[in-house]
Design a protein around this motif. Structure first.
Motif, PDB file in Angstrom:
ATOM      1  N   ALA A   1      -1.108 -41.684 -37.678  1.00  0.00           N
ATOM      2  CA  ALA A   1      -0.056 -41.326 -36.734  1.00  0.00           C
ATOM      3  C   ALA A   1       0.858 -42.542 -36.591  1.00  0.00           C
ATOM      4  O   ALA A   1       0.552 -43.619 -37.101  1.00  0.00           O
ATOM      5  N   VAL A   2       1.965 -42.361 -35.889  1.00  0.00           N
ATOM      6  CA  VAL A   2       2.917 -43.456 -35.674  1.00  0.00           C
ATOM      7  C   VAL A   2       3.084 -43.669 -34.176  1.00  0.00           C
ATOM      8  O   VAL A   2       3.272 -42.708 -33.416  1.00  0.00           O
ATOM      9  N   PHE A   3       3.012 -44.919 -33.756  1.00  0.00           N
ATOM     10  CA  PHE A   3       3.154 -45.278 -32.349  1.00  0.00           C
ATOM     11  C   PHE A   3       4.606 -45.105 -31.909  1.00  0.00           C
ATOM     12  O   PHE A   3       5.528 -45.584 -32.552  1.00  0.00           O
ATOM     13  N   LEU A   4       4.790 -44.384 -30.784  1.00  0.00           N
ATOM     14  CA  LEU A   4       6.130 -44.174 -30.225  1.00  0.00           C
ATOM     15  C   LEU A   4       6.370 -44.992 -28.964  1.00  0.00           C
ATOM     16  O   LEU A   4       7.489 -45.426 -28.719  1.00  0.00           O
ATOM     17  N   GLY A   5       5.330 -45.168 -28.132  1.00  0.00           N
ATOM     18  CA  GLY A   5       5.513 -45.947 -26.916  1.00  0.00           C
ATOM     19  C   GLY A   5       4.361 -45.767 -25.951  1.00  0.00           C
ATOM     20  O   GLY A   5       3.524 -44.883 -26.100  1.00  0.00           O
ATOM     21  N   TYR A   6       4.333 -46.662 -24.958  1.00  0.00           N
ATOM     22  CA  TYR A   6       3.317 -46.590 -23.907  1.00  0.00           C
ATOM     23  C   TYR A   6       3.763 -45.611 -22.834  1.00  0.00           C
ATOM     24  O   TYR A   6       4.953 -45.398 -22.632  1.00  0.00           O
ATOM     25  N   ASP A   7       2.797 -45.053 -22.116  1.00  0.00           N
ATOM     26  CA  ASP A   7       3.094 -44.200 -20.976  1.00  0.00           C
ATOM     27  C   ASP A   7       3.718 -45.063 -19.889  1.00  0.00           C
ATOM     28  O   ASP A   7       3.316 -46.208 -19.690  1.00  0.00           O
ATOM     29  N   SER A   8       4.677 -44.550 -19.194  1.00  0.00           N
ATOM     30  CA  SER A   8       5.373 -45.335 -18.172  1.00  0.00           C
ATOM     31  C   SER A   8       4.528 -45.583 -16.929  1.00  0.00           C
ATOM     32  O   SER A   8       4.836 -46.457 -16.136  1.00  0.00           O
ATOM     33  N   ASN A   9       3.431 -44.837 -16.750  1.00  0.00           N
ATOM     34  CA  ASN A   9       2.597 -44.988 -15.557  1.00  0.00           C
ATOM     35  C   ASN A   9       1.427 -45.946 -15.738  1.00  0.00           C
ATOM     36  O   ASN A   9       0.845 -46.389 -14.760  1.00  0.00           O
ATOM     37  N   SER A  10       1.048 -46.234 -16.974  1.00  0.00           N
ATOM     38  CA  SER A  10      -0.104 -47.109 -17.200  1.00  0.00           C
ATOM     39  C   SER A  10      -0.085 -47.620 -18.636  1.00  0.00           C
ATOM     40  O   SER A  10       0.746 -47.233 -19.441  1.00  0.00           O
ATOM     41  N   TRP A  11      -1.049 -48.476 -18.939  1.00  0.00           N
ATOM     42  CA  TRP A  11      -1.209 -48.996 -20.296  1.00  0.00           C
ATOM     43  C   TRP A  11      -2.360 -48.310 -21.012  1.00  0.00           C
ATOM     44  O   TRP A  11      -2.761 -48.711 -22.096  1.00  0.00           O
ATOM     45  N   THR A  12      -2.927 -47.264 -20.419  1.00  0.00           N
ATOM     46  CA  THR A  12      -4.086 -46.621 -21.028  1.00  0.00           C
ATOM     47  C   THR A  12      -3.724 -45.407 -21.876  1.00  0.00           C
ATOM     48  O   THR A  12      -4.553 -44.940 -22.633  1.00  0.00           O
ATOM     49  N   GLY A  13      -2.517 -44.912 -21.767  1.00  0.00           N
ATOM     50  CA  GLY A  13      -2.074 -43.770 -22.558  1.00  0.00           C
ATOM     51  C   GLY A  13      -0.869 -44.145 -23.392  1.00  0.00           C
ATOM     52  O   GLY A  13      -0.052 -44.974 -22.989  1.00  0.00           O
ATOM     53  N   ILE A  14      -0.786 -43.564 -24.586  1.00  0.00           N
ATOM     54  CA  ILE A  14       0.347 -43.835 -25.460  1.00  0.00           C
ATOM     55  C   ILE A  14       0.883 -42.536 -26.046  1.00  0.00           C
ATOM     56  O   ILE A  14       0.198 -41.520 -26.085  1.00  0.00           O
ATOM     57  N   TRP A  15       2.116 -42.603 -26.513  1.00  0.00           N
ATOM     58  CA  TRP A  15       2.754 -41.493 -27.199  1.00  0.00           C
ATOM     59  C   TRP A  15       2.726 -41.792 -28.692  1.00  0.00           C
ATOM     60  O   TRP A  15       3.030 -42.901 -29.120  1.00  0.00           O
ATOM     61  N   ILE A  16       2.318 -40.783 -29.471  1.00  0.00           N
ATOM     62  CA  ILE A  16       2.282 -40.926 -30.922  1.00  0.00           C
ATOM     63  C   ILE A  16       3.001 -39.752 -31.581  1.00  0.00           C
ATOM     64  O   ILE A  16       3.186 -38.704 -30.971  1.00  0.00           O
ATOM     65  N   ASN A  17       3.383 -39.958 -32.814  1.00  0.00           N
ATOM     66  CA  ASN A  17       3.896 -38.880 -33.648  1.00  0.00           C
ATOM     67  C   ASN A  17       2.794 -38.600 -34.655  1.00  0.00           C
ATOM     68  O   ASN A  17       2.462 -39.454 -35.483  1.00  0.00           O
ATOM     69  N   TYR A  18       2.207 -37.417 -34.545  1.00  0.00           N
ATOM     70  CA  TYR A  18       1.173 -37.008 -35.490  1.00  0.00           C
ATOM     71  C   TYR A  18       1.692 -35.828 -36.287  1.00  0.00           C
ATOM     72  O   TYR A  18       1.879 -34.732 -35.742  1.00  0.00           O
ATOM     73  N   ARG A  19       1.987 -36.068 -37.536  1.00  0.00           N
ATOM     74  CA  ARG A  19       2.464 -35.030 -38.453  1.00  0.00           C
ATOM     75  C   ARG A  19       3.663 -34.273 -37.896  1.00  0.00           C
ATOM     76  O   ARG A  19       3.739 -33.053 -37.952  1.00  0.00           O
ATOM     77  N   GLY A  20       4.593 -35.015 -37.300  1.00  0.00           N
ATOM     78  CA  GLY A  20       5.822 -34.430 -36.798  1.00  0.00           C
ATOM     79  C   GLY A  20       5.750 -33.888 -35.385  1.00  0.00           C
ATOM     80  O   GLY A  20       6.726 -33.355 -34.879  1.00  0.00           O
ATOM     81  N   VAL A  21       4.580 -33.999 -34.746  1.00  0.00           N
ATOM     82  CA  VAL A  21       4.406 -33.511 -33.379  1.00  0.00           C
ATOM     83  C   VAL A  21       4.146 -34.699 -32.465  1.00  0.00           C
ATOM     84  O   VAL A  21       3.277 -35.527 -32.741  1.00  0.00           O
ATOM     85  N   VAL A  22       4.889 -34.786 -31.368  1.00  0.00           N
ATOM     86  CA  VAL A  22       4.690 -35.855 -30.392  1.00  0.00           C
ATOM     87  C   VAL A  22       3.506 -35.490 -29.514  1.00  0.00           C
ATOM     88  O   VAL A  22       3.442 -34.383 -28.978  1.00  0.00           O
ATOM     89  N   ARG A  23       2.560 -36.433 -29.381  1.00  0.00           N
ATOM     90  CA  ARG A  23       1.343 -36.196 -28.598  1.00  0.00           C
ATOM     91  C   ARG A  23       1.088 -37.384 -27.688  1.00  0.00           C
ATOM     92  O   ARG A  23       1.419 -38.512 -28.020  1.00  0.00           O
ATOM     93  N   PHE A  24       0.444 -37.104 -26.569  1.00  0.00           N
ATOM     94  CA  PHE A  24       0.026 -38.136 -25.634  1.00  0.00           C
ATOM     95  C   PHE A  24      -1.478 -38.301 -25.790  1.00  0.00           C
ATOM     96  O   PHE A  24      -2.232 -37.333 -25.665  1.00  0.00           O
TER      97      PHE A  24
END
Length: 67
Positions: free
Chosen positions: A29-52
């Motif tokens: 997957a590709v890293f898109l960014g951290y969640d704005s509320n904490s450092w424990t969740g991130i946004w990724i692009n997995y096969r064209g779909v954005v996932r948390f």
């Protein structure tokens, strides 16, 4: 994985629980960014779909020459 500074676009390997659309043969997957509320969740692009996902469910993917 612990909290480290990932750069947008970093290639990751998902190691967490299976989710709809996840193919264990293609865990990258590709890293898109951290969640704005904490450092424990991130946004990724997995096969064209954005996932948390949880930061603990990913690791930085090594190039094939280093595996």
């Amino acid at each position: 994985m612990n909290n480290e500074n990932l750069a947008v676009g970093t290639r990751l390997r998902y190691t967490g629980k299976l989710f709809e659309g996840f193919d264990p043969q293609v865990p990258q997957a590709v890293f898109l960014g951290y969640d704005s509320n904490s450092w424990t969740g991130i946004w990724i692009n997995y096969r064209g779909v954005v996932r948390f996902v949880s930061l603990s469910d990913i690791e930085v993917d090594k190039p094939l020459t280093e595996q």
